[in-house]
Design an enzyme around this catalytic site. Structure first.
Site, PDB file in Angstrom:
ATOM      1  N   GLY A 169      37.042  14.332 -29.745  1.00  0.00           N
ATOM      2  CA  GLY A 169      37.141  12.925 -29.347  1.00  0.00           C
ATOM      3  C   GLY A 169      37.254  12.050 -30.591  1.00  0.00           C
ATOM      4  O   GLY A 169      37.663  12.482 -31.667  1.00  0.00           O
ATOM      5  N   GLY A 170      36.811  10.811 -30.421  1.00  0.00           N
ATOM      6  CA  GLY A 170      36.901   9.853 -31.518  1.00  0.00           C
ATOM      7  C   GLY A 170      36.109  10.287 -32.738  1.00  0.00           C
ATOM      8  O   GLY A 170      36.338   9.783 -33.844  1.00  0.00           O
ATOM      9  N   GLY A 403      67.900  11.917 -55.834  1.00  0.00           N
ATOM     10  CA  GLY A 403      66.768  11.002 -55.655  1.00  0.00           C
ATOM     11  C   GLY A 403      65.448  11.673 -55.967  1.00  0.00           C
ATOM     12  O   GLY A 403      64.495  11.021 -56.409  1.00  0.00           O
ATOM     13  N   ALA A 404      65.406  12.982 -55.757  1.00  0.00           N
ATOM     14  CA  ALA A 404      64.159  13.703 -56.005  1.00  0.00           C
ATOM     15  C   ALA A 404      63.797  13.653 -57.497  1.00  0.00           C
ATOM     16  O   ALA A 404      62.624  13.702 -57.859  1.00  0.00           O
ATOM     17  CB  ALA A 404      64.276  15.141 -55.515  1.00  0.00           C
TER      18      ALA A 404
HETATM   19  C1  HXC Z   1      24.585  15.006 -25.132  1.00  0.00           C
HETATM   20  C2  HXC Z   1      25.218  17.168 -25.473  1.00  0.00           C
HETATM   21  C3  HXC Z   1      26.515  16.751 -25.819  1.00  0.00           C
HETATM   22  C4  HXC Z   1      26.801  15.359 -25.782  1.00  0.00           C
HETATM   23  C5  HXC Z   1      26.441  18.881 -25.956  1.00  0.00           C
HETATM   24  N1  HXC Z   1      25.224  18.479 -25.567  1.00  0.00           N
HETATM   25  N2  HXC Z   1      27.245  17.837 -26.096  1.00  0.00           N
HETATM   26  N3  HXC Z   1      24.270  16.290 -25.146  1.00  0.00           N
HETATM   27  N4  HXC Z   1      25.797  14.528 -25.457  1.00  0.00           N
HETATM   28  N5  HXC Z   1      27.988  14.902 -26.134  1.00  0.00           N
HETATM   29  C6  HXC Z   1      24.065  19.310 -25.306  1.00  0.00           C
HETATM   30  C7  HXC Z   1      24.234  20.160 -24.074  1.00  0.00           C
HETATM   31  O1  HXC Z   1      23.829  19.439 -22.941  1.00  0.00           O
HETATM   32  C8  HXC Z   1      23.297  21.313 -24.398  1.00  0.00           C
HETATM   33  O2  HXC Z   1      21.977  20.878 -24.136  1.00  0.00           O
HETATM   34  C9  HXC Z   1      23.442  21.472 -25.878  1.00  0.00           C
HETATM   35  O3  HXC Z   1      23.956  20.234 -26.363  1.00  0.00           O
HETATM   36  C10 HXC Z   1      24.392  22.559 -26.280  1.00  0.00           C
HETATM   37  O4  HXC Z   1      25.594  22.393 -25.542  1.00  0.00           O
HETATM   38  P1  HXC Z   1      26.270  23.612 -24.795  1.00  0.00           P
HETATM   39  O5  HXC Z   1      27.290  23.035 -23.878  1.00  0.00           O
HETATM   40  O6  HXC Z   1      25.242  24.492 -24.204  1.00  0.00           O
HETATM   41  O7  HXC Z   1      26.929  24.372 -26.023  1.00  0.00           O
HETATM   42  P2  HXC Z   1      28.312  25.104 -26.086  1.00  0.00           P
HETATM   43  O8  HXC Z   1      28.506  25.997 -24.915  1.00  0.00           O
HETATM   44  O9  HXC Z   1      28.378  25.716 -27.450  1.00  0.00           O
HETATM   45  O10 HXC Z   1      29.432  23.938 -25.987  1.00  0.00           O
HETATM   46  C11 HXC Z   1      29.507  22.959 -26.967  1.00  0.00           C
HETATM   47  C12 HXC Z   1      30.450  21.848 -26.515  1.00  0.00           C
HETATM   48  C13 HXC Z   1      29.978  21.307 -25.152  1.00  0.00           C
HETATM   49  C14 HXC Z   1      31.853  22.379 -26.408  1.00  0.00           C
HETATM   50  C15 HXC Z   1      30.418  20.779 -27.609  1.00  0.00           C
HETATM   51  O11 HXC Z   1      28.578  21.032 -25.206  1.00  0.00           O
HETATM   52  C16 HXC Z   1      30.693  20.076 -24.764  1.00  0.00           C
HETATM   53  O12 HXC Z   1      31.845  20.119 -24.297  1.00  0.00           O
HETATM   54  N6  HXC Z   1      30.015  18.941 -24.917  1.00  0.00           N
HETATM   55  C17 HXC Z   1      30.542  17.651 -24.541  1.00  0.00           C
HETATM   56  C18 HXC Z   1      31.629  17.245 -25.508  1.00  0.00           C
HETATM   57  C19 HXC Z   1      32.132  15.877 -25.201  1.00  0.00           C
HETATM   58  O13 HXC Z   1      32.880  15.669 -24.237  1.00  0.00           O
HETATM   59  N7  HXC Z   1      31.658  14.931 -25.974  1.00  0.00           N
HETATM   60  C20 HXC Z   1      32.069  13.564 -25.862  1.00  0.00           C
HETATM   61  C21 HXC Z   1      33.419  13.512 -26.594  1.00  0.00           C
HETATM   62  S1  HXC Z   1      34.056  11.913 -26.595  1.00  0.00           S
HETATM   63  P3  HXC Z   1      20.848  21.863 -23.601  1.00  0.00           P
HETATM   64  O14 HXC Z   1      19.659  20.990 -23.459  1.00  0.00           O
HETATM   65  O15 HXC Z   1      21.359  22.426 -22.330  1.00  0.00           O
HETATM   66  O16 HXC Z   1      20.703  22.904 -24.658  1.00  0.00           O
HETATM   67  C22 HXC Z   1      33.382  11.291 -27.944  1.00  0.00           C
HETATM   68  C23 HXC Z   1      33.767   9.912 -28.146  1.00  0.00           C
HETATM   69  C24 HXC Z   1      33.529   9.517 -29.536  1.00  0.00           C
HETATM   70  O17 HXC Z   1      32.664  11.885 -28.653  1.00  0.00           O
HETATM   71  C25 HXC Z   1      34.219   8.208 -29.707  1.00  0.00           C
HETATM   72  C26 HXC Z   1      34.107   7.681 -31.068  1.00  0.00           C
HETATM   73  C27 HXC Z   1      34.937   6.499 -31.205  1.00  0.00           C
END
Ligand code: HXC
Length: 513
Positions: A169-170, A403-404
């Site tokens: 993401g961002g 040019g290079a």
């Molecule tokens: C809160 C999160 C989290 C998140 C993971 N966790 N991502 N908690 N916010 N964004 C937590 C899970 O709930 C889990 O908690 C623990 O972290 C480990 O995650 P798992 O899913 O068990 O691990 P894994 O299987 O290795 O997968 C990792 C992952 C997946 C691929 C990163 O967790 C995932 O897809 N997370 C969400 C990613 C996402 O969509 N993020 C937002 C992106 S948009 P527990 O307690 O169960 O251990 C963004 C915008 C930014 O970031 C913008 C900036 C401008």
């Protein structure tokens, strides 16, 4: 008092455990180190000073008040790498997947502010699920606070991002603004939208590794400058990279001790083939010119028709930009221009002198190149060299066409010294192409066009396929024997050590981005 001290110790011990032993084991089972292990490996033993160890998040929704972890998913610290001060943060995947909360972001921002104020590099070890979902816009605000600081610090202090897990993401935009990205193979990935969104929107089936793994970004997008086989390798590369960089834009990189010997290079001329159409590996020339084993290549797998990297010459850090005749005959194309321009600007903002090794038959022709903007991208390289105020030396090893010739750090765009080897050919184009254009009528009307073509080609080559016309005009300062190259470069760079070159007063230039 002792009771209070014991209470503090317990809190700190809890903080050391991050999300708990089970999650640490899970991190290890994926072949990854924990955030704390990474920082300890990066910094000189005993030099780490952690800050914000007892910070906790401020979220009470979704049962979050029951889940407080000291440090809130990021370790922030300062310490030294080979006795040089650096600031470092490492996201802790064992705490809410290293996701970025408001307080997590505050910790990083505080560290960035310190790094900027104290003129020392900042290193981010990224391993995060992105925005802390439970915190909504507060998390997004935290990202923006970091991006803003990344931009403010750009060109002032070196910023290095290691991607050692997810970065989606961002969240990708903080590393993208920093000077260097290094990705760990198979355990890291970066993308703006992940495979699921890609599938929903475009129906394309692709996995995380293919979409945004280390190999993809090293070879296809060029987003990452370096890759590492594992966490340890990644940390070692960061240390090496830091050794070529200064603390900030007001300083120069540290010199290594160097003992002068006879600097004549043996058998370097044998590397250039007799036939000008035959390729050779520019890296074998680089290796002969620089201090032994000092070349640290950047962006190795991307646009390999141009080679860029740091090296040492008589102990001093320099940046090298070299055309690679082994790939596309060393032509400049869109990606090579972008890669070269980025590296020139990186060196220039951190006072690293530039050495250009030139063997370039021109810009790569074709509709693909034109439609992908070889005009504005080629202009980036031209612009980057022209605005660079660091010491700049060019050596033409063979071809410098069209040019290079101008673009590759020619005298006309501000290079300090321009040298050529006797086999250099400095011309508008190669003899064959030139002959076909300017002698077309004579060749066509000749009784033996094939013979006429050869004769005219030879006539043109005799006149222009050499460095002496350019030397006669002073565009080349000296034609040097290849074996004298190292000696000449060491001397020339030493005369430029106090170079002062100021750009006209302006807010900032407008490089064709
Ligand atoms: C809160 C999160 C989290 C998140 C993971 N966790 N991502 N908690 N916010 N964004 C937590 C899970 O709930 C889990 O908690 C623990 O972290 C480990 O995650 P798992 O899913 O068990 O691990 P894994 O299987 O290795 O997968 C990792 C992952 C997946 C691929 C990163 O967790 C995932 O897809 N997370 C969400 C990613 C996402 O969509 N993020 C937002 C992106 S948009 P527990 O307690 O169960 O251990 C963004 C915008 C930014 O970031 C913008 C900036 C401008």
């Amino acid at each position: 008092m002792q009771k209070k001290i014991n209470e503090l110790r317990i809190k700190k011990e809890e903080a050391l455990l991050g999300g708990g032993q089970k999650k640490i084991d899970s991190q290890h089972s994926k072949g990854k180190l924990t955030a704390r292990e990474r920082i300890e490996l990066l910094l000189d033993p005993g030099s780490m000073e952690e800050m914000g160890m007892l910070v906790t998040h401020r979220t009470y929704d979704f049962g979050m008040n029951d889940q407080l972890f000291y440090g809130d998913g990021v370790i922030t610290a300062y310490g030294t790498i080979r006795e040089r001060l650096v600031y470092v943060y490492a996201q802790d995947f064992t705490v809410f997947g290293g996701s970025l909360s408001e307080t997590h972001a505050e910790k990083i921002c505080k560290l960035m502010d310190l790094a900027l104020r104290n003129g020392a590099p900042i290193i981010g070890l990224n391993d995060s699920g992105g925005a802390r979902i439970q915190e909504g816009v507060r998390s997004l605000a935290g990202y923006a606070d970091i991006f803003y600081r990344n931009v403010r610090a750009s060109g002032v202090i070196p910023q290095i991002s290691a991607i050692m897990g997810p970065c989606a993401g961002g969240a990708v935009y903080s590393p993208a603004i920093t000077d260097f990205i290094i990705m760990v193979e198979e355990s890291s990935y970066m993308f703006v939208t992940g495979p699921n969104v890609v599938k929903t929107v475009t129906n394309e089936e692709i996995n995380s590794e293919q979409l945004g793994g280390a190999h993809t970004h090293a070879t296809k997008s060029g987003v990452t400058q370096l890759t590492a086989v594992n966490d340890i390798d990644c940390i070692e590369s960061i240390k090496k990279l830091i050794s070529y960089l200064p603390q900030n834009c007001e300083e120069t990189a540290e010199d290594l001790p160097y003992l002068f010997v006879d600097e004549t290079i043996e058998q370097i001329e044998d590397i250039i083939p007799e036939n000008p159409m035959q390729p050779y590996d520019i890296k074998s020339i680089i290796e002969k010119i620089i201090d032994p084993d000092s070349f640290f290549e950047i962006h190795e797998e991307f646009a390999d028709n141009i080679v860029v990297g740091f090296a040492r010459l008589a102990g001093k850090s320099i940046g090298i930009i070299a055309n690679q005749p082994m790939v596309l005959a060393g032509c400049l194309d869109v990606n090579a221009s972008k890669k070269g321009a980025r590296f020139v600007r990186t060196c220039d903002c951190f006072n690293i002198p530039l050495l250009v090794l030139e063997d370039v038959p021109g810009f790569l022709p074709g509709s693909d190149q034109e439609w992908n903007g070889i005009i504005s991208n080629g202009a980036k390289l031209l612009y980057a060299f022209s605005e660079a105020t660091v010491p700049r030396i060019t050596l033409i090893t063979r071809k410098a066409y069209g040019g290079a010739y101008d673009v590759m750090n020619s005298k006309h765009i501000g290079a300090d010294f321009n040298y050529a080897w006797p086999c250099a050919e400095i011309a508008v184009m190669g003899a064959k192409g030139a002959t076909e254009i300017i002698f077309k009528k004579e060749i066509d009307s000749s009784s033996d066009p094939a013979k006429a073509m050869i004769e005219k080609e030879q006539e043109y080559a005799n006149k222009f396929a050499n460095p002496y016309h350019a030397a006669a005009r002073g565009f080349i300062d000296e034609v040097i024997e290849p074996k004298e190259t190292r000696k000449k470069l060491i001397k020339s760079f030493s005369t430029l050590i106090n170079k002062v070159d100021n750009l006209p007063r302006k807010k900032h230039g407008n490089i064709p981005l």
